[in-house]
Write an enzyme that holds these catalytic residues in place. Structure first.
Site, PDB file in Angstrom:
ATOM      1  N   TYR A  15       0.826  -1.208   0.000  1.00 11.63           N
ATOM      2  CA  TYR A  15       0.000   0.000   0.000  1.00 11.63           C
ATOM      3  C   TYR A  15       0.861   1.259   0.000  1.00 11.63           C
ATOM      4  O   TYR A  15       2.078   1.204   0.140  1.00 11.63           O
ATOM      5  CB  TYR A  15      -0.945  -0.011   1.197  1.00 11.63           C
ATOM      6  N   SER A 246       8.328   4.274   7.619  1.00 10.79           N
ATOM      7  CA  SER A 246       8.083   3.035   6.899  1.00 10.79           C
ATOM      8  C   SER A 246       6.905   2.298   7.509  1.00 10.79           C
ATOM      9  O   SER A 246       6.397   2.662   8.562  1.00 10.79           O
ATOM     10  CB  SER A 246       9.318   2.139   6.963  1.00 10.79           C
ATOM     11  N   LYS A 247       6.498   1.282   6.797  1.00 11.45           N
ATOM     12  CA  LYS A 247       5.367   0.500   7.278  1.00 11.45           C
ATOM     13  C   LYS A 247       5.680  -0.144   8.629  1.00 11.45           C
ATOM     14  O   LYS A 247       4.791  -0.408   9.421  1.00 11.45           O
ATOM     15  CB  LYS A 247       5.010  -0.554   6.237  1.00 11.45           C
ATOM     16  N   ARG A 248       6.963  -0.366   8.858  1.00  8.65           N
ATOM     17  CA  ARG A 248       7.348  -0.973  10.137  1.00  8.65           C
ATOM     18  C   ARG A 248       7.119  -0.011  11.310  1.00  8.65           C
ATOM     19  O   ARG A 248       6.958  -0.426  12.442  1.00  8.65           O
ATOM     20  CB  ARG A 248       8.809  -1.403  10.100  1.00  8.65           C
ATOM     21  N   GLY A 250       4.604   1.563  11.589  1.00 11.37           N
ATOM     22  CA  GLY A 250       3.163   1.670  11.723  1.00 11.37           C
ATOM     23  C   GLY A 250       2.589   2.748  10.821  1.00 11.37           C
ATOM     24  O   GLY A 250       1.494   3.233  11.050  1.00 11.37           O
TER      25      GLY A 250
END
Length: 481
Positions: A15, A246-248, A250
RNA sequence: GGCCUCAUCGUCUAGCGGCUAGGACACCAGGUUCUCAUCCUGGCAACCGGGGUUCGAUUCCCCGUGAGGUCACCA
């Protein structure tokens, strides 16, 4: 003069989050500002990393934010296809030309051999350069081995529309891979071919690419192509750390924000002003104002932290400025389920009362719940209230009875209610902090609500009196005397 | 480690040689007859360090320091 053309070229590997979408916002703004075109191109050359459905997700996200593209995979355009996996012939042709010109060669080593070279360099704390191992007479390229660019190491000076003048020495130039052994091009090769063929004039991307730019310039020269204007935007950083968001961390999908009821225009405003401003003290910019005022040379040079509290404020500000009817249309899907049976007029009035406290639409249900449901009396609201907990149940019951008697005489218009509530204040000798709190809690069972008279008027006479009764009986049964 | 980039309140930022270093978010206090919110008023809070250049540096230069990026058959 050639039209200004920008592109957003994500890989379909998941996404889009606010960090990733900022380059799209800037590219879109620049294109709109100059009556140019904004192109969506999907860089799907790494089949291993591809995530099913993310192509659609990316397109949906751009549409949801109102960042509509003029050309793209699903709508076509004069330079179709806009998916790199469908443009392989183009890359092969260009690769062939480079081979013929002596500027590309077959990589004779196995992956593990190259890896050994790399580890050797790392072990010596030296940067790894493949060209130090460039074979003397590489075998003819048969398509089963990686095809490498034969670089021409030299220093470069170039201008970046955001960072200004940049320069590097020849030590950063290397023989990078043009075509992988699976036949797909690398980003490094494909984006240059595509940007050229699609006549992209302004290339906006994150700073992770800046170290590669000299290599790109080297390839542009070998291909005899004119590089586009390059603009390097700094990263958006995670709230706590100093690293790229980043997606990490959250980092949420932008579609999640849309789903939670963040306005597209607020998101665009927030993202655009994270690292850019027009030099004035203006904080809220309409989409049109952004298109008009945006400029690359005022984009900040350093990374900015993503602070959701600020996004909350921006969004709340947009919500407060919405016309009630417009807001009503937008929050259709966010009412508590019990609101379904209520009439539009009532819901609009409730909405008018809670509008100023709404930070995002998903809060509506929780905030407006008690206008639609009779909640059971919650003892904690009384026992934990800093004023009410000092009163005995007998006193509380007495106050509620007086309230009930007074309100029974009211027509429940706001003005009349206000007057009677004031009389009640005098009659009981209590401060508003005591009396109004008690009435508010009894009639809403909520920790917070709009103004008391407004709330009572909205609830209506019978419902309000009913709730007073309910609170009274709750006091009586829990009392034991 | 090499190369590259960056550096103002906790956060987003204004500043482009001379300012009591401004605004916004967040936070705190007060006001708007109750709560939450809005709105208003006030408050807290910053130029990474050291050298230069200059009559004068947050601003220009150099050196540090710190942070980030990059050195993939990922983009």
């Amino acid at each position: 003069m050639k039209p200004l053309r920008t592109r957003f070229a994500p890989s379909p590997t998941g996404y889009l989050h606010v960090g990733g979408i900022r380059t799209a916002v800037f590219a879109w703004l620049l294109a709109r500002q100059n009556q140019g075109q904004f192109i969506l191109r999907l860089e799907d050359t790494d089949k291993k990393r591809e995530v099913a459905g993310s192509e659609q997700h990316v397109m949906k996200s751009l549409r949801a934010l109102g960042l509509m593209y003029d050309e793209g995979p699903d709508i076509g355009g004069p330079f179709a296809p806009y998916r790199q996996s469908e443009r392989l012939n183009s890359y092969k042709q260009k690769a062939q030309k480079l081979i013929e010109a002596g500027r590309a060669y077959s990589d004779p080593y196995t992956a593990s051999e190259v890896q050994a070279f790399r580890e050797q360099a790392v072990g010596q704390k030296r940067p790894f350069l493949y060209r130090n191992h460039r074979p003397d007479k590489p075998p003819a390229w048969d398509g089963t081995k990686p095809l490498r660019f034969k670089s021409d190491p030299k220093g470069y000076k170039w201008h970046d529309a955001i960072l200004g003048d940049l320069s590097t020495g020849p030590e950063v130039i290397d023989d990078f891979i043009l075509l992988k052994s699976d036949g797909y091009p690398t980003y490094n090769f494909a984006h240059i071919i595509d940007d050229s063929e699609m006549q992209i004039t302004h290339l906006i991307r994150g700073q992770e690419f800046i170290a590669s730019v000299p290599n790109y310039l080297n390839l542009y020269e070998a291909l005899k192509l004119e590089p586009p204007v390059m603009a390097t935007v700094p990263h958006i950083l995670g709230p706590g750390g100093r690293k790229k968001l980043s997606k990490r961390d959250g980092a949420k999908d932008v579609l999640d924000y849309i789903r939670d009821g963040f306005l597209p225009e607020a998101l665009i405003n927030f993202i655009a002003t994270l690292g850019w401003n027009d030099g004035t003290e203006q904080e809220i910019f309409s989409r049109e104002e952004l298109v008009e005022k945006f400029s690359l040379d005022r984009v900040h040079l350093s990374g900015a932290h993503f602070d959701e509290r600020r996004l909350l404020w921006v969004n709340g500000s947009y919500i407060r400025n919405l016309q009630l009817n417009d807001l009503y249309e937008r929050v259709r899907d966010y009412w508590p389920s019990e609101a379904q049976s209520y009439e539009e007029d009532y819901k609009k009035q409730v909405l008018g009362l809670v509008q100023e406290r709404l930070k995002y639409f998903a809060e509506l249900s929780e905030i407006s719940n008690f206008f639609f449901v009779d909640l059971p009396p919650d003892p904690a609201l009384i026992t934990e209230h800093k004023q009410l907990k000092k009163l005995s149940k007998v006193e509380l019951i007495d106050l509620l009875k007086q309230t009930k008697a007074a309100l029974q005489e009211s027509d429940f218009a706001v003005g009349d209610l206000t007057m009677r509530l004031n009389q009640l204040l005098e009659q009981t000798g209590h401060k508003p902090a005591v009396l109004f709190s008690l009435i508010r809690i009894a009639t809403t069972q909520a920790a917070a609500s709009p103004g008391l008279a407004d709330t009572l008027a909205e609830l209506g006479k019978s419902r309000s009196l009913q709730r007073l009764d309910k609170q009274l009986s709750a006091f009586s049964t829990g009392l034991g005397h």
